[in-house]
Design an enzyme around this catalytic site. Sequence first.
Site, PDB file in Angstrom:
ATOM      1  N   GLY A 166       0.838  -1.195   0.000  1.00  0.00           N
ATOM      2  CA  GLY A 166       0.000   0.000   0.000  1.00  0.00           C
ATOM      3  C   GLY A 166       0.871   1.242   0.000  1.00  0.00           C
ATOM      4  O   GLY A 166       2.024   1.202   0.436  1.00  0.00           O
ATOM      5  N   CYS A 210       5.834   0.202   7.252  1.00  0.00           N
ATOM      6  CA  CYS A 210       5.494   1.354   6.429  1.00  0.00           C
ATOM      7  C   CYS A 210       6.686   1.697   5.544  1.00  0.00           C
ATOM      8  O   CYS A 210       7.820   1.695   6.022  1.00  0.00           O
ATOM      9  CB  CYS A 210       5.145   2.527   7.339  1.00  0.00           C
ATOM     10  SG  CYS A 210       4.702   4.027   6.459  1.00  0.00           S
ATOM     11  N   LEU A 211       6.422   1.987   4.282  1.00  0.00           N
ATOM     12  CA  LEU A 211       7.507   2.336   3.356  1.00  0.00           C
ATOM     13  C   LEU A 211       8.200   3.639   3.768  1.00  0.00           C
ATOM     14  O   LEU A 211       9.341   3.867   3.399  1.00  0.00           O
ATOM     15  CB  LEU A 211       6.979   2.432   1.920  1.00  0.00           C
ATOM     16  CG  LEU A 211       6.462   1.105   1.333  1.00  0.00           C
ATOM     17  CD1 LEU A 211       5.860   1.339  -0.057  1.00  0.00           C
ATOM     18  CD2 LEU A 211       7.550   0.051   1.277  1.00  0.00           C
ATOM     19  N   GLN A 218       2.960  10.105   0.923  1.00  0.00           N
ATOM     20  CA  GLN A 218       4.253   9.429   1.039  1.00  0.00           C
ATOM     21  C   GLN A 218       5.168   9.718  -0.152  1.00  0.00           C
ATOM     22  O   GLN A 218       6.372   9.513  -0.055  1.00  0.00           O
ATOM     23  CB  GLN A 218       4.066   7.917   1.179  1.00  0.00           C
ATOM     24  CG  GLN A 218       3.448   7.502   2.505  1.00  0.00           C
ATOM     25  CD  GLN A 218       3.274   6.005   2.558  1.00  0.00           C
ATOM     26  OE1 GLN A 218       2.277   5.466   2.097  1.00  0.00           O
ATOM     27  NE2 GLN A 218       4.270   5.325   3.096  1.00  0.00           N
ATOM     28  N   HIS A 262      -4.603   1.650   7.259  1.00  0.00           N
ATOM     29  CA  HIS A 262      -3.254   2.219   7.403  1.00  0.00           C
ATOM     30  C   HIS A 262      -3.063   3.353   6.384  1.00  0.00           C
ATOM     31  O   HIS A 262      -2.568   4.430   6.730  1.00  0.00           O
ATOM     32  CB  HIS A 262      -2.239   1.089   7.187  1.00  0.00           C
ATOM     33  CG  HIS A 262      -0.805   1.501   7.177  1.00  0.00           C
ATOM     34  ND1 HIS A 262       0.083   1.138   8.161  1.00  0.00           N
ATOM     35  CD2 HIS A 262      -0.076   2.236   6.278  1.00  0.00           C
ATOM     36  CE1 HIS A 262       1.289   1.639   7.876  1.00  0.00           C
ATOM     37  NE2 HIS A 262       1.209   2.294   6.734  1.00  0.00           N
ATOM     38  N   GLU A 263      -3.478   3.112   5.135  1.00  0.00           N
ATOM     39  CA  GLU A 263      -3.289   4.127   4.087  1.00  0.00           C
ATOM     40  C   GLU A 263      -4.215   5.329   4.278  1.00  0.00           C
ATOM     41  O   GLU A 263      -3.813   6.470   4.046  1.00  0.00           O
ATOM     42  CB  GLU A 263      -3.469   3.514   2.693  1.00  0.00           C
ATOM     43  CG  GLU A 263      -2.501   2.381   2.364  1.00  0.00           C
ATOM     44  CD  GLU A 263      -1.025   2.689   2.623  1.00  0.00           C
ATOM     45  OE1 GLU A 263      -0.634   3.866   2.546  1.00  0.00           O
ATOM     46  OE2 GLU A 263      -0.268   1.753   2.914  1.00  0.00           O
ATOM     47  N   HIS A 308      -2.711   7.612   6.669  1.00  0.00           N
ATOM     48  CA  HIS A 308      -1.721   8.497   6.022  1.00  0.00           C
ATOM     49  C   HIS A 308      -2.399   9.739   5.454  1.00  0.00           C
ATOM     50  O   HIS A 308      -1.857  10.844   5.552  1.00  0.00           O
ATOM     51  CB  HIS A 308      -1.002   7.782   4.873  1.00  0.00           C
ATOM     52  CG  HIS A 308       0.196   7.005   5.276  1.00  0.00           C
ATOM     53  ND1 HIS A 308       1.303   7.576   5.862  1.00  0.00           N
ATOM     54  CD2 HIS A 308       0.487   5.680   5.147  1.00  0.00           C
ATOM     55  CE1 HIS A 308       2.220   6.642   6.091  1.00  0.00           C
ATOM     56  NE2 HIS A 308       1.746   5.479   5.668  1.00  0.00           N
TER      57      HIS A 308
END
Length: 176
Positions: free
Chosen positions: A49, A98-99, A54, A140-141, A144
Amino acid sequence: MPRMTIRPILLHPDPRLKKAAAPVGEITDEIRVLAADMLQTMYDAPGIGLAAPQVGAMVRVLVMDCVKEEGTDPRPMALVDPEITWASEETAIYEEGCLSIPEHYADVERPSEVEVRWTTLEGGTATERFGGLWATCVQHEIDHLDGKLFIDYLKPLRRQMITRKMVKLKREQARA
């Protein structure tokens, strides 16, 4: 389809990761290109995701693909202006990463199922109920898009420790 670009992923701490993203409203070619680039960036990372903030785009767009089984076709999804319309009382705990916070993972408890409504890249409206990893990923996204990171669910000491390690990583990368 235009050539897709892998975009740099912002690393925590970055003030843009703590800001709420703006609604998209109308679907434009710019939004379609952003979504395509985000999918390419996510697969390259590799991740399941990615939210627009991000990659430094402060709009409410997220992409995800939680298909992990070998031999199963990928299911890339792009959600524009997503909103959770229903969440189960039952919760599930997943180890999240997380990226934007590479190599750090923690158990986060969230509703085990959610229903999400969003605008498609064609401009229509879609609704789907997600469970399991898909439910965790979409929540989660969406976090963000609201300026919230998974580490915000952790105890302050653990959150500060991860943030300190990330500051050190960013310093090392800046020198490289």
